[in-house]
Write a protein that holds these residues in place. Structure first.
Motif, PDB file in Angstrom:
ATOM      1  N   HIS A 158      -0.170  -5.078  15.669  1.00 44.09           N
ATOM      2  CA  HIS A 158       0.176  -5.981  14.575  1.00 44.09           C
ATOM      3  C   HIS A 158       1.764  -6.509  14.906  1.00 44.09           C
ATOM      4  CE1 HIS A 158      -2.618  -3.608  12.369  1.00 44.09           C
ATOM      5  NE2 HIS A 158      -2.705  -4.572  11.712  1.00 44.09           N
ATOM      6  N   GLN A 210       3.241  -9.908  18.063  1.00 43.61           N
ATOM      7  CA  GLN A 210       3.401 -11.261  17.674  1.00 43.61           C
ATOM      8  C   GLN A 210       4.991 -11.649  17.421  1.00 43.61           C
ATOM      9  OE1 GLN A 210       1.799 -12.687  14.129  1.00 43.61           O
ATOM     10  NE2 GLN A 210       1.783 -14.794  14.447  1.00 43.61           N
ATOM     11  N   ASP A 241      -1.583  -4.669   6.389  1.00 44.81           N
ATOM     12  CA  ASP A 241      -2.487  -5.362   5.769  1.00 44.81           C
ATOM     13  C   ASP A 241      -2.296  -5.621   4.379  1.00 44.81           C
ATOM     14  OD1 ASP A 241      -3.897  -5.355   8.084  1.00 44.81           O
ATOM     15  OD2 ASP A 241      -5.245  -3.889   7.751  1.00 44.81           O
ATOM     16  N   ARG A 288       3.995  -9.944   5.796  1.00 42.42           N
ATOM     17  CA  ARG A 288       2.721 -10.876   6.113  1.00 42.42           C
ATOM     18  C   ARG A 288       1.640 -10.895   4.992  1.00 42.42           C
ATOM     19  NH1 ARG A 288      -2.370  -7.563   8.864  1.00 42.42           N
ATOM     20  NH2 ARG A 288      -3.915  -8.958   8.714  1.00 42.42           N
ATOM     21  N   ASN A 317      -0.859 -13.499  10.875  1.00 46.04           N
ATOM     22  CA  ASN A 317      -0.498 -12.449  11.990  1.00 46.04           C
ATOM     23  C   ASN A 317      -1.910 -12.194  12.846  1.00 46.04           C
ATOM     24  OD1 ASN A 317      -0.855  -9.018  12.160  1.00 46.04           O
ATOM     25  ND2 ASN A 317       0.670 -10.239  13.323  1.00 46.04           N
ATOM     26  N   TYR A 318      -1.764 -12.341  13.960  1.00 53.16           N
ATOM     27  CA  TYR A 318      -2.848 -12.064  14.897  1.00 53.16           C
ATOM     28  C   TYR A 318      -2.257 -11.266  16.193  1.00 53.16           C
ATOM     29  CZ  TYR A 318      -2.028 -16.510  16.913  1.00 53.16           C
ATOM     30  OH  TYR A 318      -1.555 -17.765  17.892  1.00 53.16           O
ATOM     31  N   MET A 319      -3.272 -10.592  17.039  1.00 57.86           N
ATOM     32  CA  MET A 319      -2.739  -9.989  18.080  1.00 57.86           C
ATOM     33  C   MET A 319      -2.414 -11.292  19.166  1.00 57.86           C
ATOM     34  SD  MET A 319      -1.889  -8.194  20.710  1.00 57.86           S
ATOM     35  CE  MET A 319      -2.311  -7.699  22.344  1.00 57.86           C
ATOM     36  N   TYR A 357      -4.126 -12.683  25.939  1.00 55.09           N
ATOM     37  CA  TYR A 357      -3.602 -12.862  24.842  1.00 55.09           C
ATOM     38  C   TYR A 357      -2.382 -13.480  24.168  1.00 55.09           C
ATOM     39  CZ  TYR A 357      -6.900  -8.952  23.614  1.00 55.09           C
ATOM     40  OH  TYR A 357      -7.914  -8.178  23.301  1.00 55.09           O
ATOM     41  N   TRP A 366      -7.091 -11.260  11.269  1.00 58.54           N
ATOM     42  CA  TRP A 366      -6.577 -11.922  12.721  1.00 58.54           C
ATOM     43  C   TRP A 366      -7.322 -12.994  12.741  1.00 58.54           C
ATOM     44  CZ3 TRP A 366      -5.281  -7.198  16.141  1.00 58.54           C
ATOM     45  CH2 TRP A 366      -4.032  -6.529  15.901  1.00 58.54           C
ATOM     46  N   LYS A 367      -8.906 -13.062  12.567  1.00 57.75           N
ATOM     47  CA  LYS A 367      -9.596 -14.295  13.112  1.00 57.75           C
ATOM     48  C   LYS A 367      -8.803 -15.535  12.302  1.00 57.75           C
ATOM     49  CE  LYS A 367     -13.977 -12.151  13.455  1.00 57.75           C
ATOM     50  NZ  LYS A 367     -13.948 -12.109  15.071  1.00 57.75           N
ATOM     51  N   GLY A 395      -5.719 -16.605  11.941  1.00 57.99           N
ATOM     52  CA  GLY A 395      -4.692 -16.869  12.290  1.00 57.99           C
ATOM     53  C   GLY A 395      -5.304 -17.599  13.809  1.00 57.99           C
ATOM     54  N   GLU A 396      -6.233 -16.963  14.591  1.00 56.71           N
ATOM     55  CA  GLU A 396      -7.030 -17.646  15.625  1.00 56.71           C
ATOM     56  C   GLU A 396      -7.610 -18.777  15.442  1.00 56.71           C
ATOM     57  OE1 GLU A 396      -7.847 -13.059  17.614  1.00 56.71           O
ATOM     58  OE2 GLU A 396      -9.427 -14.297  16.766  1.00 56.71           O
TER      59      GLU A 396
END
Length: 377
Positions: free
Chosen positions: A16, A19, A69, A98, A120-122, A160, A275-276, A278-279
């Protein structure tokens, strides 16, 4: 040229936090900040819980970045989130969260200290210190970090980087729809330990599964989706398991995201924005998402940056509305491209938080000076 001083105290570093640390490192490379990172070697030195990091700006202003989360995922059974959060707010000047909720914050002792951090995402950058095994990392995480350093690993850190996720808006005459997800194992022990969280996992699984089934039925070849293979998913949701494991590997998943136009997102654990999401924003996609429970900085708006749904049937309706209006769909992609570069990219995410701090401090100083002037009138 003087630079903003940023001192980071780091204990355990989870995925987490990659980033946030990447954001500070990028700002140092750009000559905006002077960065000093101290690695804590014992738990006595660390005063922030998991998925958090403490930063001191200009040797004076204390900030906590909270990438958890939700508000209650670190609590013991006898704790409540107000006591937990108030202790943290007492020991900092600013708190960037977040999973930010005005409703949750209203009862806190210092709600004025807390601000939305953003998606937030990895994601990481080259030579990120977070890649190293840290003294306070759990043993399993240390092993995983060593694996992520190997270029041939599916989880290699190089897969990543910012540029891996970034894409530009594209008009497509034959738009593709994507929803690849994981399911959470739900056991009898989960329900006995925490019935509320057990029900939440069960709900998340059901929504994801039904969205996939309906989309397969409605959109045929336009849609690609399914869930990762696991003992739990194979036993309980075998009809939607993606059988080809190569497709679910990191590089191939991101390739699928970039090939798609419309991407679907559902609620994460503790009602978090997954996270998806943010992706998808980083890849400039049109997004159909289950209703968001937390707030984001800037002008990220429903109907502009995403369409929300409250049921799998409504998810299908929202997708149809995007399929039927190419201009609207493309404009949403452009808006997400713009939002990403203003608020989500790791360096912008951190720079925005620093600017928030500096502007607030300037306003406080101005108010103090005004009060001093009135004292002489």
């Amino acid at each position: 040229m003087s630079r903003i001083s940023c001192y980071i105290k780091v204990g355990e570093v989870s995925l987490h936090l990659y980033q946030v640390i990447a954001g500070f490192i990028l700002l140092e490379r750009q000559g905006i900040i002077k960065l000093n990172i101290e690695i804590m070697k014992n738990t006595v030195q660390v005063q922030t819980p998991n998925n958090m990091v403490e930063v001191i700006i200009n040797n004076d202003i204390r900030i906590i970045y909270d990438l958890n989360d939700g508000y209650d995922n670190l609590l013991n059974e006898d704790e409540n989130y107000l006591d937990f959060m108030n202790k943290l707010l007492d020991r900092c000047d600013f708190y960037f969260k977040r999973s930010y909720s005005t409703k949750q914050n209203i009862n806190l002792k210092h709600p004025n200290k807390i601000y939305p951090l953003g998606l937030n995402y990895m994601v990481t950058t080259s030579r990120n210190i977070a890649h190293r095994p840290f003294p306070l990392d759990p043993v399993k995480e240390k092993v995983k970090k060593l694996i992520r350093m190997l270029p041939f690993s599916e989880f290699y850190n190089g897969n990543y980087k910012l540029e891996t996720f970034q894409d530009i808006p594209r008009k497509q005459s034959n738009p593709k729809i994507l929803f690849m997800a994981r399911l959470w194992e739900v056991t009898k022990e989960d329900f006995e330990k925490n019935p509320k969280k057990g029900e939440e996992r069960k709900y998340i699984n059901q929504v994801r599964a039904e969205c996939i089934r309906l989309c397969q039925k409605e959109f045929g070849e336009k849609f690609f989706g399914g869930v990762n293979a696991s003992p739990f998913s194979l036993e309980n949701y075998s009809d939607i398991v993606i059988s080809d494991k190569k497709i679910t590997k990191r590089n191939n998943y991101l390739k699928k995201v970039k090939e798609s136009t419309i991407c679907i997102s559902t609620m994460g654990l503790h009602e978090s924005i997954g996270w998806k999401f943010g992706e998808y924003v980083a890849a400039s996609k049109a997004i159909v998402s289950e209703q968001l429970h937390y707030e984001l900085p800037g002008d990220f708006l429903e109907h502009k940056n995403y369409l929300s749904f409250n049921s799998p049937e409504q998810c299908v309706e929202r997708i149809y509305s995007l399929l039927e209006n190419e201009n609207y769909r493309y404009q949403m992609m452009v808006d997400n491209f713009e939002y990403y570069h203003k608020y989500v990219r790791a360096d912008r995410l951190i720079l925005n938080s620093i600017l928030t701090v500096l502007n607030k401090e300037r306003m406080n100083l101005s108010e103090q000076n005004t009060h001093s002037i009135y004292a002489y009138i």
